[in-house]
Design an enzyme around this catalytic site. Structure first.
Site, PDB file in Angstrom:
ATOM      1  N   HIS A 286       0.945  -1.046  -0.273  1.00 47.17           N
ATOM      2  CA  HIS A 286       0.035  -0.031   0.030  1.00 47.17           C
ATOM      3  C   HIS A 286       0.930   1.338  -0.028  1.00 47.17           C
ATOM      4  O   HIS A 286       1.566   1.504   1.090  1.00 47.17           O
ATOM      5  CB  HIS A 286      -0.907  -0.072   1.200  1.00 47.17           C
ATOM      6  CG  HIS A 286      -1.960  -1.026   1.277  1.00 47.17           C
ATOM      7  ND1 HIS A 286      -2.201  -1.848   2.223  1.00 47.17           N
ATOM      8  CD2 HIS A 286      -2.518  -1.600   0.127  1.00 47.17           C
ATOM      9  CE1 HIS A 286      -3.159  -2.805   1.884  1.00 47.17           C
ATOM     10  NE2 HIS A 286      -3.526  -2.653   0.677  1.00 47.17           N
ATOM     11  N   GLU A 289       1.702   3.450   2.897  1.00 47.48           N
ATOM     12  CA  GLU A 289       2.330   2.754   4.463  1.00 47.48           C
ATOM     13  C   GLU A 289       3.755   2.658   4.202  1.00 47.48           C
ATOM     14  O   GLU A 289       4.175   1.849   3.499  1.00 47.48           O
ATOM     15  CB  GLU A 289       1.576   1.595   4.426  1.00 47.48           C
ATOM     16  CG  GLU A 289       0.074   1.769   4.737  1.00 47.48           C
ATOM     17  CD  GLU A 289      -0.644   0.683   4.762  1.00 47.48           C
ATOM     18  OE1 GLU A 289      -2.093   0.481   4.483  1.00 47.48           O
ATOM     19  OE2 GLU A 289      -0.169  -0.808   4.458  1.00 47.48           O
ATOM     20  N   HIS A 393       3.137  -3.463   6.236  1.00 48.33           N
ATOM     21  CA  HIS A 393       2.200  -2.186   6.264  1.00 48.33           C
ATOM     22  C   HIS A 393       2.236  -1.453   7.446  1.00 48.33           C
ATOM     23  O   HIS A 393       3.264  -1.472   8.260  1.00 48.33           O
ATOM     24  CB  HIS A 393       0.870  -3.208   6.397  1.00 48.33           C
ATOM     25  CG  HIS A 393       0.404  -4.003   5.137  1.00 48.33           C
ATOM     26  ND1 HIS A 393      -0.383  -3.596   4.142  1.00 48.33           N
ATOM     27  CD2 HIS A 393       0.981  -5.186   4.889  1.00 48.33           C
ATOM     28  CE1 HIS A 393      -0.428  -4.852   3.433  1.00 48.33           C
ATOM     29  NE2 HIS A 393       0.224  -5.661   3.600  1.00 48.33           N
ATOM     30  N   GLU A 526       2.120  -5.195  10.425  1.00 50.22           N
ATOM     31  CA  GLU A 526       1.679  -3.708  10.469  1.00 50.22           C
ATOM     32  C   GLU A 526       2.623  -3.046  11.680  1.00 50.22           C
ATOM     33  O   GLU A 526       2.691  -3.574  12.650  1.00 50.22           O
ATOM     34  CB  GLU A 526       0.190  -3.876  11.037  1.00 50.22           C
ATOM     35  CG  GLU A 526      -0.763  -4.573  10.345  1.00 50.22           C
ATOM     36  CD  GLU A 526      -1.252  -3.879   9.019  1.00 50.22           C
ATOM     37  OE1 GLU A 526      -0.941  -2.524   9.200  1.00 50.22           O
ATOM     38  OE2 GLU A 526      -2.049  -4.324   8.189  1.00 50.22           O
TER      39      GLU A 526
HETATM   40 ZN   LIG Z   1      -1.641  -2.034   4.189  1.00 48.38          ZN
END
Ligand SMILES: [Zn+2]
Length: 677
Positions: A286, A289, A393, A526
Site C-alpha cells: 500500500h 504505508e 504495512h 503492521e
Molecule cells: Zn496495508
C-alpha cells in the site's frame, strides 16, 4: 578411514573439481540465443563510422606511469579500471598460476559483459615468458589509452535515419538482454553429486541455530524518506559497492513504469545454492504505508555493513538468500503525503486497485482485474520457491498470520473498503472521502468485532510462532496496545499477534496466496499506527523493528528440509509433499529440494510423485537445528502399473490455480475438505 576409502575419497574430490572446472569452461562460452530482428531479416548492427578504417589518433598515457608494474600493482590497476569504467570494461581471471597469482584478463568493448552476436573477439596475451617485460607494459598502456585517456576516435556524424535505427536497435537489444537476464536469473546450477556417504548441505557456521543478535546503527543511510529516484540510487549504490554479497534485480515495472526493485543479500547473491532457503520481505504494497519501505532500506544497510563483523549476520547470509523489495507499489508512494496517518491517498496502484486484494483467493472468487504489479509477484513466486516471507504495512501494530480469508463469514472486504471508491481521482479524493472514512472507522470496528471468526490454517502453530518471533523481538508490538486512531488498529492484540481473518477477513490477499499456492509462510506485519509518520520518527521505528526483522529471517532454518530422489539419486522435481495431519501441500523444486518450518516434535512426511510409489517417512524436529532428510521414491514398474492404485486425488481448488501449478493439486491426497469441517 581405511586406506582404500581415502584413495576413493581423494579420487572423487579430484574428479568433482575437474568436472566443475569443465562446466565453468563450457558455460563461459555460452552466448544468448540469436535475436530475431524485424522483418528485414537478421542483421548485425551497421558499422558506424561507415568507412572501414577510421584514422588512428595518437594519445598519451602518462597517467599510468612509465614504470614496470609488479603483480600487485597490475592487479590494482586492472581493478581500478574495471571499477571506473564498467560501461566498457570487464575484469575476469581465467585461472591461477602455479604460485596462485590470477591470470587477469580485461575485456575492453562497448559490450564488455556479453558477447554481442556477430561481434568478433580478439585478444592480446603478454609476458608468456616472464622475463620479457615490454609486452606486459604496452598492454597496460593500451588499456589506459582505450579506457581512461578520453581520446577515443571521433565518430563522423551519422545521418538522422541511421541514428533512429541505431537507437531502436540498441533499445531492442537492451530489452532483449534484460528479458534473458530475467529468465536466466531463475536458473540454478545442476545439483552436484556428492560422495557415497550421501548428499549434504554444508554444515552450519556458527554451529548453533540462533547466535545472538547485535544492535547496530545505520545512520549512513539517513533517516529521511526515499522517493523512487533516491531508492533506485541507493539500491544501485549498494549493489555496486558490495557485489560479493548483493545482487540487484527487478521483477517488472509498475503501471507507470517504475521498476519493482529487489536486492538479494546473501553470500551467494547471484546463484541459488542447492539446499539454501530463499526468504523475502516486501514493503509498501500500500503506497501510503511508508514505514516498511524505509525499515527495509535500513535492513539492507544493516546486513551489508555488518556481514564482515557480526557473527549472526554472517551466519544468516552464509546460509540464507534474503530478497528485499522495499516497494511493491512505487506509484502509490509517489502520490502519498508525509504526515498523513489515516486515509487512502496513495494506497492503491495508479489504476486504483488495492494490490493486497488482487491475488487469486482460495476461499472466494476474486474478480478484480489482475494488475501488472500482481502479475510480477506471481511470476516471481513461480521462479523462486520462498520458504518464509513477510509483507509490511502500516495503520496498526500487530503481526498477522494466515488465513486472511475464511469460508465462514461474509466478505469483510466490503466492510473495510466501502468508504473508498474503487477508482479515485486524487484531486478530489481526500477532502470528500477522508471525513467519511474517519467517521465510519469506529462503527465499522465495533460491528466487525461481532462477526469475524478465526480462520485457522493447518500450520496454525507454526504461523503463531513466527508471528510471536516478530512481536517479541519488536520494541513495542508484543504489548498488544491498541492504536489511538479510530481505524482497524484500535484493537488490543494479545501477544501482539492475530489471525488475519479474526482481525478482518479479506479476499485476494498476498499472504494466503503465498501460503496456499507456493508453500511459503507469509506474515502480514503492521508496523506503525500512523501510516506515513513524519521523518523525524524514522529512527525510533527502525530501532523498534531491526531485531525483529533480522530474527524472523533466521526462522527459515527451523523445521525440516531435504531432497526427494529416485533410486539413482536423481532429484525428483515437482513431487508433492504434505506433513501428515496438515492438509496443505507443497512441492519440491527442480533440484528435488524442499523446506518446511515446523515446531519441535515428531512428524510424518507424505510424498507423492507421478510414476512412483507414494512414501511416508517419519522424522523429528528439534529446537537447535534443522532436520535434514532425504526421501527415496521407487518407480512403479510399467508392468505393474495396473496393480497399483494411485492415491485419491485432491479436489480442484474453488478458484483456478495459476497455470503451471495445477499439477500440485492433482498430486496430493487429502486436500482441503477438512478445513471446512
Ligand atoms: Zn496495508
Amino acid at each position: 578411514m581405511r586406506t582404500a576409502k581415502w584413495y576413493m575419497c581423494v579420487f572423487l574430490v579430484a574428479f568433482l573439481y575437474f568436472y566443475v572446472m569443465l562446466i565453468k569452461q563450457v558455460r563461459g562460452a555460452e552466448v544468448p540465443p540469436r535475436p530475431l530482428l524485424p522483418a528485414e531479416g537478421r542483421q548485425a548492427p551497421a558499422y558506424e563510422p561507415p568507412q572501414f578504417d577510421p584514422q588512428f589518433q595518437d594519445g598519451e598515457t602518462d597517467s599510468v606511469g612509465f614504470s614496470y608494474h609488479n603483480y600487485d600493482q597490475m592487479t590494482a590497476y586492472m581493478r581500478k579500471v574495471a571499477a571506473e569504467r564498467p560501461d566498457i570494461t570487464a575484469l575476469y581471471s581465467i585461472g591461477t598460476s602455479v604460485q596462485g597469482r590470477e591470470l587477469w584478463v580485461l575485456v575492453v568493448s562497448a559490450s564488455p559483459y556479453e558477447h554481442m552476436i556477430g561481434k568478433p573477439n580478439v585478444k592480446y596475451v603478454g609476458n608468456i615468458h616472464g622475463n620479457e617485460a615490454i609486452g606486459r607494459e604496452v598492454l597496460i598502456h593500451l588499456i589506459e589509452v582505450s579506457c581512461r585517456s578520453g581520446s577515443l576516435p571521433p565518430y563522423t556524424a551519422m545521418r538522422t535515419a541511421k541514428w533512429y535505427m541505431c537507437v531502436f536497435l540498441v533499445a531492442f537489444l537492451y530489452f532483449y538482454v534484460m528479458l534473458i537476464k530475467q529468465v536466466r536469473g531463475a536458473e540454478v546450477p545442476p545439483r552436484p553429486l556428492l560422495p557415497a556417504e550421501g548428499r549434504q548441505a554444508p554444515a552450519y557456521e556458527p554451529p548453533q541455530f540462533d547466535p545472538q543478535f547485535q544492535d547496530g546503527e545505520t545512520d549512513s543511510v539517513g533517516f529521511s524518506y526515499h522517493n523512487y529516484d533516491q531508492l533506485t540510487a541507493y539500491m544501485r549504490k549498494v549493489a555496486a559497492e558490495r557485489p560479493d554479497i548483493t545482487a540487484l534485480y527487478s521483477i517488472g515495472t509498475s503501471v507507470q513504469g517504475r521498476e519493482l526493485w529487489v536486492l538479494v543479500v546473501s553470500a551467494s547473491p547471484y546463484e541459488h545454492m542447492i539446499g539454501k532457503p530463499n526468504v523475502k520481505y516486501v514493503g509498501n504494497i500500500h503506497g501510503n504505508e511508508a514505514i516498511g519501505r524505509e525499515v527495509l532500506i535500513h535492513l539492507i544497510e544493516y546486513l551489508t555493513t555488518r556481514y564482515n563483523t557480526d557473527p549472526y549476520v554472517r551466519w544468516l547470509l552464509d546460509n540464507t538468500r534474503v530478497h528485499i523489495m522495499p516497494s511493491m507499489n512505487p506509484d502509490g508512494f509517489e502520490v502519498s503525503r508525509e504526515g498523513s496517518c489515516q486515509g487512502g491517498q496513495g494506497r492503491f496502484n495508479s489504476n486504483g486497485f488495492d494490490l493486497n486484494r488482487n491475488f487469486p483467493d482460495y476461499f472466494k472468487t476474486n474478480n478484480k482485474k489482475s494488475q501488472v504489479e500482481t502479475e510480477a509477484i506471481k511470476e516471481w513466486l513461480n521462479k523462486i520457491q520462498f520458504v518464509l516471507s513477510a509483507q509490511l504495512h502500516g495503520g496498526a501494530l500487530v503481526a498477522s498470520y494466515p488465513f486472511d480469508n475464511t469460508p465462514n463469514a461474509d466478505d469483510g472486504n466490503s466492510v473495510r473498503d466501502s468508504p473508498v471508491p474503487q477508482r479515485t481521482g486524487r484531486a478530489w479524493y481526500d477532502p470528500l472521502v477522508q471525513p467519511v472514512w474517519n467517521a465510519l472507522g469506529e462503527p465499522i470496528r465495533v460491528i466487525r468485532q461481532f462477526r469475524t471468526t478465526e480462520s485457522r490454517s493447518p500450520d496454525d502453530d507454526t504461523l503463531r510462532h513466527l508471528a510471536k518471533v516478530y512481536s517479541y523481538n519488536h520494541g513495542q508490538m508484543y504489548k498488544g496496545e491498541p492504536c489511538a486512531n479510530k481505524g482497524l488498529g484500535a484493537e488490543r492484540f494479545p501477544d501482539g499477534i492475530t489471525n488475519g481473518a479474526k482481525w478482518y477477513p479479506l479476499t485476494g490477499g498476498m499472504g494466503d496466496y503465498n501460503y496456499v499456492w507456493h508453500g511459503c509462510m507469509e506474515l502480514t506485519l503492521e508496523l506503525s499506527c500512523c501510516k506515513y509518520p513524519e521523518a523525524r520518527q524514522l529512527r525510533s521505528f527502525w530501532r523498534d523493528n531491526r531485531k525483529a526483522l533480522v530474527k524472523l529471517l533466521g526462522e527459515a532454518h527451523r523445521g525440516v528440509r531435504g531432497y526427494v530422489v529416485d533410486i539413482n539419486n536423481n532429484p525428483i522435481e515437482g513431487a508433492g509433499l504434505k506433513v501428515k495431519g496438515r492438509n496443505i501441500g507443497f512441492q519440491t523444486t527442480q533440484h528435488g529440494e524442499f523446506w518446511r518450518i515446523l515446531r519441535p516434535g515428531n512428524y510424518v512426511m507424505e510424498v507423492f510423485a507421478e510414476g512412483y510409489y507414494p512414501r511416508e517417512q517419519a522424522f523429528s524436529v528439534s529446537e537447535e537445528r534443522p532436520t535434514e532428510i532425504s526421501i527415496l521414491l521407487e518407480r512403479v514398474p510399467e508392468v505393474n502399473r495396473h496393480d497399483f492404485t494411485p492415491p485419491p486425488l485432491a479436489p480442484p481448488p474453488p478458484t483456478a490455480a495459476p497455470s503451471g501449478l495445477s499439477g500440485l493439486w492433482t498430486r496430493l491426497t487429502g486436500g482441503f475438505q477438512s478445513l471446512f469441517g
